[in-house]
Design a protein around this motif. Structure first.
Motif, PDB file in Angstrom:
ATOM      1  N   THR A 159       0.979  -2.106  -2.266  1.00 45.87           N
ATOM      2  CA  THR A 159       0.127  -0.907  -2.453  1.00 45.87           C
ATOM      3  C   THR A 159       0.290   0.228  -3.421  1.00 45.87           C
ATOM      4  O   THR A 159      -0.531   0.961  -3.674  1.00 45.87           O
ATOM      5  CB  THR A 159      -0.122  -0.495  -0.822  1.00 45.87           C
ATOM      6  OG1 THR A 159       1.251  -0.087  -0.349  1.00 45.87           O
ATOM      7  CG2 THR A 159      -0.656  -1.527   0.139  1.00 45.87           C
ATOM      8  N   HIS A 160       1.678   0.471  -3.347  1.00 50.74           N
ATOM      9  CA  HIS A 160       2.126   1.781  -4.052  1.00 50.74           C
ATOM     10  C   HIS A 160       3.573   1.609  -4.352  1.00 50.74           C
ATOM     11  O   HIS A 160       4.284   0.764  -3.914  1.00 50.74           O
ATOM     12  CB  HIS A 160       1.740   3.004  -3.379  1.00 50.74           C
ATOM     13  CG  HIS A 160       2.332   3.328  -2.142  1.00 50.74           C
ATOM     14  ND1 HIS A 160       2.105   2.512  -0.969  1.00 50.74           N
ATOM     15  CD2 HIS A 160       3.076   4.530  -1.847  1.00 50.74           C
ATOM     16  CE1 HIS A 160       2.863   3.123  -0.077  1.00 50.74           C
ATOM     17  NE2 HIS A 160       3.386   4.494  -0.430  1.00 50.74           N
ATOM     18  N   LEU A 161       4.158   2.464  -4.963  1.00 50.87           N
ATOM     19  CA  LEU A 161       5.597   2.215  -5.476  1.00 50.87           C
ATOM     20  C   LEU A 161       6.443   3.139  -4.817  1.00 50.87           C
ATOM     21  O   LEU A 161       7.695   3.640  -5.227  1.00 50.87           O
ATOM     22  CB  LEU A 161       5.580   2.654  -7.025  1.00 50.87           C
ATOM     23  CG  LEU A 161       4.613   1.614  -7.896  1.00 50.87           C
ATOM     24  CD1 LEU A 161       4.843   1.806  -9.338  1.00 50.87           C
ATOM     25  CD2 LEU A 161       5.116   0.090  -7.673  1.00 50.87           C
ATOM     26  N   HIS A 162       6.261   3.582  -3.448  1.00 53.63           N
ATOM     27  CA  HIS A 162       7.352   4.206  -2.846  1.00 53.63           C
ATOM     28  C   HIS A 162       8.365   3.195  -2.293  1.00 53.63           C
ATOM     29  O   HIS A 162       7.921   1.947  -2.219  1.00 53.63           O
ATOM     30  CB  HIS A 162       6.820   4.894  -1.550  1.00 53.63           C
ATOM     31  CG  HIS A 162       6.409   6.566  -1.918  1.00 53.63           C
ATOM     32  ND1 HIS A 162       4.983   6.756  -1.181  1.00 53.63           N
ATOM     33  CD2 HIS A 162       6.393   7.269  -2.798  1.00 53.63           C
ATOM     34  CE1 HIS A 162       4.815   8.034  -2.009  1.00 53.63           C
ATOM     35  NE2 HIS A 162       5.696   8.177  -2.795  1.00 53.63           N
ATOM     36  N   ALA A 163       9.599   3.530  -2.263  1.00 54.43           N
ATOM     37  CA  ALA A 163      10.517   2.608  -1.978  1.00 54.43           C
ATOM     38  C   ALA A 163      10.321   1.683  -0.974  1.00 54.43           C
ATOM     39  O   ALA A 163      10.823   0.456  -0.702  1.00 54.43           O
ATOM     40  CB  ALA A 163      11.888   3.287  -1.733  1.00 54.43           C
ATOM     41  N   ASP A 164       9.864   2.310   0.373  1.00 54.18           N
ATOM     42  CA  ASP A 164       9.617   1.529   1.758  1.00 54.18           C
ATOM     43  C   ASP A 164       8.297   0.347   1.635  1.00 54.18           C
ATOM     44  O   ASP A 164       8.232  -0.187   2.477  1.00 54.18           O
ATOM     45  CB  ASP A 164       9.403   2.363   2.964  1.00 54.18           C
ATOM     46  CG  ASP A 164       8.147   3.417   2.730  1.00 54.18           C
ATOM     47  OD1 ASP A 164       7.957   3.914   1.366  1.00 54.18           O
ATOM     48  OD2 ASP A 164       7.324   3.602   3.888  1.00 54.18           O
ATOM     49  N   HIS A 165       7.999   0.295   0.174  1.00 50.36           N
ATOM     50  CA  HIS A 165       6.639  -0.537   0.286  1.00 50.36           C
ATOM     51  C   HIS A 165       6.907  -1.825  -1.176  1.00 50.36           C
ATOM     52  O   HIS A 165       6.584  -2.640  -1.180  1.00 50.36           O
ATOM     53  CB  HIS A 165       5.457  -0.016  -0.388  1.00 50.36           C
ATOM     54  CG  HIS A 165       5.130   0.765   0.785  1.00 50.36           C
ATOM     55  ND1 HIS A 165       4.022   0.489   1.810  1.00 50.36           N
ATOM     56  CD2 HIS A 165       5.350   2.187   1.349  1.00 50.36           C
ATOM     57  CE1 HIS A 165       4.054   1.430   2.520  1.00 50.36           C
ATOM     58  NE2 HIS A 165       4.802   2.446   2.439  1.00 50.36           N
ATOM     59  N   CYS A 166       8.007  -1.272  -1.721  1.00 48.30           N
ATOM     60  CA  CYS A 166       8.314  -2.151  -2.864  1.00 48.30           C
ATOM     61  C   CYS A 166       9.651  -2.585  -3.383  1.00 48.30           C
ATOM     62  O   CYS A 166      10.048  -3.289  -4.123  1.00 48.30           O
ATOM     63  CB  CYS A 166       7.489  -1.580  -4.253  1.00 48.30           C
ATOM     64  SG  CYS A 166       8.519  -0.218  -4.819  1.00 48.30           S
TER      65      CYS A 166
ATOM     66  N   ASN B  15      -5.673   7.878  -0.045  1.00 48.19           N
ATOM     67  CA  ASN B  15      -5.355   9.190  -0.081  1.00 48.19           C
ATOM     68  C   ASN B  15      -3.740   9.707   0.022  1.00 48.19           C
ATOM     69  O   ASN B  15      -3.319  10.048   1.166  1.00 48.19           O
ATOM     70  CB  ASN B  15      -5.940  10.067   0.776  1.00 48.19           C
ATOM     71  CG  ASN B  15      -6.220  11.664   0.853  1.00 48.19           C
ATOM     72  OD1 ASN B  15      -5.373  12.186  -0.109  1.00 48.19           O
ATOM     73  ND2 ASN B  15      -6.613  12.147   1.701  1.00 48.19           N
ATOM     74  N   HIS B  16      -3.039   9.523  -1.006  1.00 50.67           N
ATOM     75  CA  HIS B  16      -1.194   9.513  -0.792  1.00 50.67           C
ATOM     76  C   HIS B  16      -1.074  10.185  -2.275  1.00 50.67           C
ATOM     77  O   HIS B  16      -1.845  10.306  -3.202  1.00 50.67           O
ATOM     78  CB  HIS B  16      -1.037   8.147  -0.580  1.00 50.67           C
ATOM     79  CG  HIS B  16       0.414   8.089  -0.158  1.00 50.67           C
ATOM     80  ND1 HIS B  16       0.707   8.601   1.059  1.00 50.67           N
ATOM     81  CD2 HIS B  16       1.475   7.298  -0.579  1.00 50.67           C
ATOM     82  CE1 HIS B  16       2.009   8.267   1.231  1.00 50.67           C
ATOM     83  NE2 HIS B  16       2.338   7.610   0.496  1.00 50.67           N
ATOM     84  N   PRO B  17       0.237  10.814  -1.922  1.00 48.26           N
ATOM     85  CA  PRO B  17       0.497  11.791  -3.563  1.00 48.26           C
ATOM     86  C   PRO B  17       0.643  10.895  -4.679  1.00 48.26           C
ATOM     87  O   PRO B  17       0.906  11.419  -5.756  1.00 48.26           O
ATOM     88  CB  PRO B  17       1.714  12.616  -2.855  1.00 48.26           C
ATOM     89  CG  PRO B  17       1.899  12.187  -1.590  1.00 48.26           C
ATOM     90  CD  PRO B  17       1.138  10.918  -1.135  1.00 48.26           C
TER      91      PRO B  17
ATOM     92  N   GLY C 174      -2.176   0.561   3.572  1.00 54.52           N
ATOM     93  CA  GLY C 174      -1.032   1.041   2.959  1.00 54.52           C
ATOM     94  C   GLY C 174      -0.867   2.331   3.471  1.00 54.52           C
ATOM     95  O   GLY C 174      -0.733   2.642   4.620  1.00 54.52           O
ATOM     96  N   ASP C 175      -0.290   3.356   2.557  1.00 55.63           N
ATOM     97  CA  ASP C 175       0.036   4.742   3.099  1.00 55.63           C
ATOM     98  C   ASP C 175      -1.169   5.631   2.610  1.00 55.63           C
ATOM     99  O   ASP C 175      -1.518   5.594   1.625  1.00 55.63           O
ATOM    100  CB  ASP C 175       1.223   5.392   2.315  1.00 55.63           C
ATOM    101  CG  ASP C 175       2.522   4.774   3.059  1.00 55.63           C
ATOM    102  OD1 ASP C 175       2.477   3.917   4.115  1.00 55.63           O
ATOM    103  OD2 ASP C 175       3.733   5.276   2.798  1.00 55.63           O
ATOM    104  N   THR C 176      -1.817   6.435   3.684  1.00 60.48           N
ATOM    105  CA  THR C 176      -2.738   7.185   3.301  1.00 60.48           C
ATOM    106  C   THR C 176      -2.923   8.377   4.210  1.00 60.48           C
ATOM    107  O   THR C 176      -2.697   8.095   5.427  1.00 60.48           O
ATOM    108  CB  THR C 176      -4.116   6.416   3.083  1.00 60.48           C
ATOM    109  OG1 THR C 176      -5.398   7.228   2.830  1.00 60.48           O
ATOM    110  CG2 THR C 176      -4.490   5.820   4.518  1.00 60.48           C
TER     111      THR C 176
END
Ligand SMILES: [Zn+2]
Ligand SMILES: [Zn+2]
Length: 250
Positions: free
Chosen positions: A58-65, A137-139, A158-160
């Motif tokens: 979903t995105h490249l924050h550490a807790d997802h990838c 809607n995430h940074p 994901g995160d939003t």
């Protein structure tokens, strides 16, 4: 479609769960949504280490990838290496970011193990699945997913923060995996995460069949998160995600 919650801890691994990772299976095809910190270990409770056919981040924050780094070691140097290259649908910066995290030059980066496919809003055919990605809607560049195998359909936030796009992606799905990172309170930052109540509002607007609250941050009281969700206006079943839970939607 069979959905297994491999990891549902928000932002970092907790004592009872790794960070975000969901295993979707249909017609013998196995696809992961996110591969967050600690999830590669828990994944092996459910399928063989090498039995992954596709990965979507979903995105490249550490807790997802971040467990893609360890998985690169397994697929590049394992006892029967080389293993087939796995497609990884991810934001376009993923090859560079994950090579840096691993400590690898950008060439070859992690591409001995993975074939990176840049995500963009729209639909992708991945094995038996149709995955629809939408910007939430995430940074950072972050996607929510809708995944169908033709018979059943899920959505994953994901995160939003609050997101019309998430409502669109989740419209009418059988199961919604929606983040509920925040407990309601004053001065919550905007455009970052949802409370349980907001997750329920999104589920109600989307008309989903079942709501599973996930990305549960270990410092929160999860009973409070669930309680807030039950007062969010969604009248279908709501539950907290649990590491190892299986939903057989077929
Ligand atoms: Zn997260
Ligand atoms: Zn994030």
């Amino acid at each position: 479609m069979k959905v297994t919650i491999v990891g549902c801890s928000g932002s970092y691994p907790g004592p009872d769960s790794p960070a975000s990772c969901y295993l979707l299976e249909s017609d013998g095809f196995r696809m992961l949504l996110d591969l967050g910190s600690g999830s590669l270990g828990a994944l092996q409770r459910h399928i063989g280490l090498y039995d992954v056919d596709a990965i979507c981040l979903t995105h490249l924050h550490a807790d997802h990838c971040l467990d893609l780094c360890g998985y690169h070691v397994a697929r590049t140097y394992g006892p029967e290496a080389p293993y087939p290259v796995v497609p990884v649908y991810a934001p376009a910066d993923a090859p560079r970011r994950l090579a840096a995290a691993y400590g690898m030059p950008e060439e070859p980066g992690l591409e001995t193990a993975f074939d990176f496919v840049p995500l963009a809003p729209g639909s992708f055919e991945i094995g038996p699945f149709t995955l629809t990605a939408g910007l939430v809607n995430h940074p950072v560049e972050a996607y929510g997913f809708r995944v169908s195998d033709g018979d059943t359909c899920i959505a994953y936030s994901g995160d939003t923060g609050e997101s019309h796009e998430l409502v669109r992606l989740a419209s009418g799905v059988d199961l919604m995996l929606c983040e509920a990172s925040f407990v309601d309170g004053p001065d919550l930052p905007a455009d970052l995460h949802l409370t349980g109540g907001q997750a329920a509002e999104h589920a109600a607007k989307a008309g989903v069949g079942r709501l599973v609250l996930t990305h549960l941050v270990p410092w929160n009281d999860q009973a409070t998160v669930l309680d807030e969700a039950t007062r969010g206006g969604f009248d279908g079943p709501i539950e907290l995600a649990r590491c190892g839970a299986v939903y057989d939607l077929a």
